[in-house]
Design an enzyme around this catalytic site. Structure first.
Site, PDB file in Angstrom:
ATOM      1  N   SER A 158       2.515  -6.357   7.119  1.00  0.00           N
ATOM      2  CA  SER A 158       1.068  -6.417   7.390  1.00  0.00           C
ATOM      3  C   SER A 158       0.311  -7.081   6.243  1.00  0.00           C
ATOM      4  O   SER A 158      -0.646  -7.825   6.464  1.00  0.00           O
ATOM      5  CB  SER A 158       0.501  -5.006   7.589  1.00  0.00           C
ATOM      6  N   ALA A 170      10.729  -2.626   5.441  1.00  0.00           N
ATOM      7  CA  ALA A 170      10.832  -1.432   6.306  1.00  0.00           C
ATOM      8  C   ALA A 170      10.784  -0.165   5.464  1.00  0.00           C
ATOM      9  O   ALA A 170      11.643   0.703   5.539  1.00  0.00           O
ATOM     10  CB  ALA A 170      12.088  -1.486   7.162  1.00  0.00           C
ATOM     11  N   ALA A 171       9.754  -0.085   4.648  1.00  0.00           N
ATOM     12  CA  ALA A 171       9.689   0.930   3.608  1.00  0.00           C
ATOM     13  C   ALA A 171       8.498   1.877   3.728  1.00  0.00           C
ATOM     14  O   ALA A 171       8.404   2.856   3.007  1.00  0.00           O
ATOM     15  CB  ALA A 171       9.617   0.239   2.250  1.00  0.00           C
ATOM     16  N   ASP A 215      -2.319  -2.036  10.751  1.00  0.00           N
ATOM     17  CA  ASP A 215      -2.573  -1.957   9.304  1.00  0.00           C
ATOM     18  C   ASP A 215      -3.139  -3.256   8.726  1.00  0.00           C
ATOM     19  O   ASP A 215      -3.506  -3.305   7.549  1.00  0.00           O
ATOM     20  CB  ASP A 215      -1.269  -1.646   8.545  1.00  0.00           C
ATOM     21  N   PRO A 273       9.484  -3.800  -0.959  1.00  0.00           N
ATOM     22  CA  PRO A 273      10.615  -3.322  -0.152  1.00  0.00           C
ATOM     23  C   PRO A 273      10.326  -3.451   1.344  1.00  0.00           C
ATOM     24  O   PRO A 273       9.191  -3.254   1.773  1.00  0.00           O
ATOM     25  CB  PRO A 273      10.736  -1.853  -0.559  1.00  0.00           C
ATOM     26  N   MET A 286       5.432   0.594   3.258  1.00  0.00           N
ATOM     27  CA  MET A 286       4.490   0.040   2.282  1.00  0.00           C
ATOM     28  C   MET A 286       3.712  -1.145   2.850  1.00  0.00           C
ATOM     29  O   MET A 286       3.077  -1.896   2.121  1.00  0.00           O
ATOM     30  CB  MET A 286       5.235  -0.375   1.012  1.00  0.00           C
ATOM     31  N   ALA A 287       3.765  -1.304   4.170  1.00  0.00           N
ATOM     32  CA  ALA A 287       3.006  -2.351   4.886  1.00  0.00           C
ATOM     33  C   ALA A 287       3.335  -3.765   4.416  1.00  0.00           C
ATOM     34  O   ALA A 287       2.462  -4.635   4.399  1.00  0.00           O
ATOM     35  CB  ALA A 287       1.500  -2.092   4.801  1.00  0.00           C
ATOM     36  N   LYS A 311       0.848  -1.210   0.000  1.00  0.00           N
ATOM     37  CA  LYS A 311       0.000   0.000   0.000  1.00  0.00           C
ATOM     38  C   LYS A 311       0.877   1.251   0.000  1.00  0.00           C
ATOM     39  O   LYS A 311       2.051   1.209   0.399  1.00  0.00           O
ATOM     40  CB  LYS A 311      -0.937   0.025   1.207  1.00  0.00           C
TER      41      LYS A 311
HETATM   42  P1  ATP Z   1       4.376  -0.190   7.650  1.00  0.00           P
HETATM   43  O1  ATP Z   1       4.139   0.541   6.391  1.00  0.00           O
HETATM   44  O2  ATP Z   1       3.183  -1.037   8.089  1.00  0.00           O
HETATM   45  O3  ATP Z   1       4.949   0.632   8.749  1.00  0.00           O
HETATM   46  P2  ATP Z   1       6.868  -1.134   6.698  1.00  0.00           P
HETATM   47  O4  ATP Z   1       6.713  -1.269   5.219  1.00  0.00           O
HETATM   48  O5  ATP Z   1       7.503   0.129   7.179  1.00  0.00           O
HETATM   49  O6  ATP Z   1       5.462  -1.321   7.366  1.00  0.00           O
HETATM   50  P3  ATP Z   1       7.670  -3.859   6.947  1.00  0.00           P
HETATM   51  O7  ATP Z   1       8.264  -4.142   5.607  1.00  0.00           O
HETATM   52  O8  ATP Z   1       6.325  -4.384   7.231  1.00  0.00           O
HETATM   53  O9  ATP Z   1       7.715  -2.300   7.251  1.00  0.00           O
HETATM   54  O10 ATP Z   1       8.735  -4.394   7.989  1.00  0.00           O
HETATM   55  C1  ATP Z   1       8.947  -3.875   9.261  1.00  0.00           C
HETATM   56  C2  ATP Z   1       9.720  -4.907  10.069  1.00  0.00           C
HETATM   57  O11 ATP Z   1       8.868  -6.040  10.281  1.00  0.00           O
HETATM   58  C3  ATP Z   1      10.952  -5.427   9.337  1.00  0.00           C
HETATM   59  O12 ATP Z   1      12.098  -4.859   9.877  1.00  0.00           O
HETATM   60  C4  ATP Z   1      10.908  -6.934   9.484  1.00  0.00           C
HETATM   61  O13 ATP Z   1      11.986  -7.459  10.211  1.00  0.00           O
HETATM   62  C5  ATP Z   1       9.616  -7.249  10.233  1.00  0.00           C
HETATM   63  N1  ATP Z   1       8.829  -8.291   9.517  1.00  0.00           N
HETATM   64  C6  ATP Z   1       8.286  -9.357  10.063  1.00  0.00           C
HETATM   65  N2  ATP Z   1       7.640 -10.098   9.149  1.00  0.00           N
HETATM   66  C7  ATP Z   1       7.781  -9.490   7.971  1.00  0.00           C
HETATM   67  C8  ATP Z   1       7.339  -9.797   6.651  1.00  0.00           C
HETATM   68  N3  ATP Z   1       6.638 -10.881   6.372  1.00  0.00           N
HETATM   69  N4  ATP Z   1       7.644  -8.922   5.679  1.00  0.00           N
HETATM   70  C9  ATP Z   1       8.347  -7.795   5.960  1.00  0.00           C
HETATM   71  N5  ATP Z   1       8.799  -7.468   7.192  1.00  0.00           N
HETATM   72  C10 ATP Z   1       8.528  -8.308   8.198  1.00  0.00           C
END
Ligand code: ATP
Length: 297
Positions: free
Chosen positions: A108, A101-102, A141, A99, A104-105, A11
């Site tokens: 989630s 920790a980006a 999310d 990507p 982009m959920a 997302k």
């Molecule tokens: P959001 O937009 O919800 O804040 P995000 O895109 O910033 O999420 P994610 O890619 O969901 O971040 O990853 C955040 C952390 O969650 C990562 O550092 C990772 O170690 C952990 N994680 C656990 N399971 C997963 C998974 N299936 N995919 C990605 N990250 C995961």
């Protein structure tokens, strides 16, 4: 059914506002969520083995992520199998394209795919509301990701109202070579002192009216006040997107991913080459808005 394959879509936030920090530490948000055409692929199989309960094994094509309880896929599967007393084992494999920790959920949406996947694999007969109610225990999310599409998200992210999809457009999505912790960003946000708030109600009206300009004029993300200060490369990418013809550009979620909305295919293709050439982003994609089946109101 022996094997289920599900796409888990990423997302972006067309708008993201934080109204206040609650006494329990959660933030009350008001966001416009939109699924885009970048996705992970999850495969679910019954393992047929009698093992410890819950019997979950995960295989991944990505070394950055844990394949044990640290993975949101595991957490979602564990919660579902405990709730529905599923004694049979499950093998889940993940092909990671979103990507990490980006903003982009990615985690989630993988967890959300586990709800759909196990629901089908084990004939659990959960409806969307059942899945969303259980899903929020994994993350704020997750209920949105279970539903997908275009939605207004309120509360801590669990109050969801579907809204009409934006008109067709092209997206350039660029993630610089940094990982941002969502927790760090929220902890450093001073919600009470924010001077500007994006016009989320106006964006809902623009979506209802089908006005791309109405949407792009109202793009805003209060989390930029924290993340951009820490990582100036985000504003550099935003500027380059505007220079290359984007209607507007914005950081998604807690960042560091930036997206630009373009009207023409040719323009977005050229922008992709230019921004890639500048070396500001490690991962860069051209894609479009994606409307999932579940998200259709
Ligand atoms: P959001 O937009 O919800 O804040 P995000 O895109 O910033 O999420 P994610 O890619 O969901 O971040 O990853 C955040 C952390 O969650 C990562 O550092 C990772 O170690 C952990 N994680 C656990 N399971 C997963 C998974 N299936 N995919 C990605 N990250 C995961």
């Amino acid at each position: 059914m022996n094997e289920i394959v599900r796409k888990a879509y990423a997302k972006i936030n067309l708008g993201l506002d934080v109204l206040r920090r609650r006494t329990d530490g959660y933030h009350e948000v008001k966001m416009i969520m939109q699924t885009v055409g970048i996705y992970d692929v999850l495969t679910f199989k019954k393992s047929g083995k009698e093992g410890e309960f819950p019997n979950i094994s995960i295989s991944l094509d990505n070394e950055e992520l844990p394949c044990d309880k640290g993975n949101l896929i595991y957490k979602a599967a564990e919660l579902i199998m405990e709730t529905y007393h599923i004694k049979e084992g499950v093998e889940i494999s993940l092909q990671k394209n979103i990507p990490i920790a980006a903003g982009m959920a990615g985690g989630s949406t993988d967890a959300a795919a586990v709800f759909h996947g196990l629901n089908e694999l084990f004939d659990l007969c959960m409806n969307l509301e059942d899945m969303k109610k259980l899903g929020v225990k994994i993350g704020a999310d997750v209920p949105y990701c279970i539903m997908g599409g275009t939605a207004l998200s309120e509360g801590i992210g669990e109050r969801l109202t579907p809204v009409p999809a934006p008109p067709e457009a092209y997206l350039l999505i660029a993630k610089p070579d940094i990982n941002v912790s969502t927790r760090f960003v929220y902890e450093n946000l001073h919600a009470d002192t924010l001077k500007q708030h994006p016009d989320i109600d106006g964006m809902v009206e623009a979506l209802k009216a089908g006005s791309l300009k109405g949407i792009t004029d109202r793009m805003g993300n209060v989390l930029e006040t924290v993340t951009v200060k820490e990582y100036p490369v985000i504003s550099q990418i935003k500027e380059e997107m505007l220079k290359t013809g984007a209607e507007n550009s914005l950081m998604s979620g807690s960042g560091p991913t930036v997206f630009g909305i373009y009207k023409e295919k040719e323009t977005v293709k050229k922008a992709y080459e230019i921004i890639k050439g500048l070396g500001l982003a490690k991962q860069i994609f051209v894609t479009e808005f994606h409307q999932t089946q579940e998200g259709r109101a």
